[in-house]
Design an enzyme around this catalytic site. Sequence first.
Site, mmCIF file in Angstrom:
data_model
loop_
_atom_site.group_PDB
_atom_site.id
_atom_site.type_symbol
_atom_site.label_atom_id
_atom_site.label_comp_id
_atom_site.label_asym_id
_atom_site.label_seq_id
_atom_site.Cartn_x
_atom_site.Cartn_y
_atom_site.Cartn_z
ATOM 1 N N ARG A 7 -5.892 -6.099 -4.457
ATOM 2 C CA ARG A 7 -5.821 -5.046 -5.474
ATOM 3 C C ARG A 7 -4.356 -4.819 -5.842
ATOM 4 N NH1 ARG A 7 -5.897 1.219 -4.933
ATOM 5 N NH2 ARG A 7 -5.864 1.705 -7.148
ATOM 6 N N HIS A 15 -1.532 2.800 -12.629
ATOM 7 C CA HIS A 15 -1.296 3.386 -11.301
ATOM 8 C C HIS A 15 0.013 4.194 -11.350
ATOM 9 C CE1 HIS A 15 -1.936 2.814 -6.727
ATOM 10 N NE2 HIS A 15 -0.939 3.667 -6.862
ATOM 11 N N GLU A 22 -6.309 7.452 -9.090
ATOM 12 C CA GLU A 22 -6.160 8.834 -8.622
ATOM 13 C C GLU A 22 -5.734 9.845 -9.693
ATOM 14 O OE1 GLU A 22 -3.460 8.697 -5.293
ATOM 15 O OE2 GLU A 22 -5.021 8.017 -3.947
ATOM 16 N N ASN A 63 -10.052 6.258 -2.428
ATOM 17 C CA ASN A 63 -8.865 6.156 -1.588
ATOM 18 C C ASN A 63 -9.000 7.229 -0.514
ATOM 19 O OD1 ASN A 63 -7.911 4.248 -3.330
ATOM 20 N ND2 ASN A 63 -6.222 5.466 -4.134
ATOM 21 N N TYR A 94 -7.804 8.661 3.290
ATOM 22 C CA TYR A 94 -6.816 8.596 4.373
ATOM 23 C C TYR A 94 -7.099 9.600 5.488
ATOM 24 C CZ TYR A 94 -3.879 5.715 1.351
ATOM 25 O OH TYR A 94 -3.396 4.696 0.566
ATOM 26 N N GLU A 128 -8.385 2.131 -1.028
ATOM 27 C CA GLU A 128 -7.197 2.311 -0.178
ATOM 28 C C GLU A 128 -7.588 3.013 1.107
ATOM 29 O OE1 GLU A 128 -3.797 4.409 -1.875
ATOM 30 O OE2 GLU A 128 -4.073 3.368 -3.785
HETATM 31 C C1 NOJ Z 1 -2.318 6.747 -2.847
HETATM 32 C C2 NOJ Z 1 -1.634 5.977 -3.933
HETATM 33 O O1 NOJ Z 1 -2.550 5.308 -4.737
HETATM 34 C C3 NOJ Z 1 -0.554 5.048 -3.437
HETATM 35 O O2 NOJ Z 1 0.271 4.756 -4.512
HETATM 36 C C4 NOJ Z 1 0.190 5.685 -2.287
HETATM 37 O O3 NOJ Z 1 1.298 4.938 -1.900
HETATM 38 C C5 NOJ Z 1 -0.765 5.854 -1.127
HETATM 39 N N1 NOJ Z 1 -1.907 6.647 -1.532
HETATM 40 C C6 NOJ Z 1 -0.148 6.491 0.107
HETATM 41 O O4 NOJ Z 1 0.326 7.747 -0.190
#
Ligand code: NOJ
Length: 544
Positions: free
Chosen positions: A118, A163, A209, A349, A351, A430
């Site tokens: 990606r 992005h 995002e 995405n 985390y 992500e």
């Molecule tokens: C989301 C973003 O898409 C990416 O650009 C960023 O570096 C990562 N998360 C980590 O923060």
Amino acid sequence: MWKGNLTCKHSSFIIIFFLILCSANSIVKAFFEEEEEDKVDIKRSDFPDGFLFGAATSSYQIEGAYLEDGKGLSNWDFFCRTKGSIANGDSGDIAEDHYHRYMEDIEILHSLGVNAYRFSISWSRVLPRGKFGGVNQAGILFYNKIIDNLLVRGIEPFVTIHHFDYPQELEDRYGGWLSPRMQEDYVHFAKICFQSYGDRVRYWCSINEPNLFAEFAYERGTHPPSHCSPPFGNCSAGNSDIEPLIVVHNMLLAHAKAVKLYRDRFKSEQSGVVGIVVHSFMYKPLTDDKWDMEAADRALAFNTAWILDPLVFGDYPPEMRRYHGSELPKFASEERMLLRDSIDFIGINHYGTLYAKDCIYSCCICNDSSCNKGSDRAIRGFVYTTAERDGVPIGEPTGLPRFFIVPRGMEEIVEYAKKRYLNKPIFVTENGYSSPQNQVDDYHHDVKRIYYLDSYLAFLARAMRNGADVRGYFIWTLMDDFEWTNGYSVRFGIYHVDPHTLNRTPKLSATWFRNFLSNCSINHVESCNAISLMNKDVPRPQSE
Ligand code: NOJ
């Protein structure tokens, strides 16, 4: 069998590698034993054939060459020149020099054994002045070379059109995403991408995002164009209660118009799919109180569903309509038609997970480092989010203040998307780990990153066993890169990049990923061809 050929150096490599993986394994096991009696032994074959496994990057974060071969200035090129905007005065001027080293990076991807990559297209490299100027053929050529070289190696290009970075001229002329004019500029850019690359690209992410972009750029004011108002921050312009809503509104309509164009003009020949990528924290109620439970639901609605509801159902989530007044823009009926069912897949995405506390019936004061100001406002859904309950963090900290390790959150957020969006296909676009800044183990022996990836994947597999239609997973990120306002101080890469020579070196997590993709699990590393994993000069087995 390979043991017979071992040199002393190789055997000590293997022993060290084995010991490190064993320690990673015991951390993982310890974590899961705390959480539940589940067997953690995740491997490639736990996912279906055809599942995409890859790494993700974005143009501004790795390319550099910020003014080369006709590229125009982007909003980030401009922002990085504002004193004090980026940690240590860093910028993406050179970044990881991917523009010149893309072949080496593609070889790295190939050596990992991924079947997808990606990446995003720099708008200002392809259209230096947006619609106000012509197409930069050198920019077109650059991504053609990337796509062709990926395909030769059996790696599927998974392309993000936008992005975070866009031509600064669009900001200067009409205020970028605050203006509806940006919709047409975006559709023009998307059309150039479909025309130029669509014969080979089957997976498109329209925008990365929109929710986080709006929050950082127009609510907290930490990303360009730095708009905000108190109590969220002190900026010279902006309105944090309203502008994020306008910006997302324009992005959603831009997405829907580009998808209509793709479906009308390109899809029958190119047979690709288009999705959007949403930043999706999971939220858990801070207490058992029913108001906090509702607050957790609201947090999900005001973050994830804010973007996805309009693109699946044609309008903002009812939760947002309930709590926002006239500041929440309205879609005309033809816009609702355009928006409805305008994604082929959901890009998540994910985390970390945060606690949510209600701010409608109780008082919210931001008093720890992981909470954001403005929780008692409609734009935040009247939800206070924090990583701490009674002083105890929800999970281990990482390199970013609100990203805490909660592997189960992966299953929960996927389950949420599955239920709310009637099991639409999902890609985890992500997921990754950055080590806390005071932690030195990141350079090579990034055991925590292995633990993070392995345990999040285990929970992803559980969500899939429960029926979620997940089609792929991308690690953020291939190599240490420009982490926006944190510059190069926060490192998510599975490859280390030397800041002076820009040489790429695999971290242990890269070895783990390669191992995983060859169907070895942490528990069964002894069955892997560890020598080829440790020594990059020895070719990988030709199993894929
Ligand atoms: C989301 C973003 O898409 C990416 O650009 C960023 O570096 C990562 N998360 C980590 O923060």
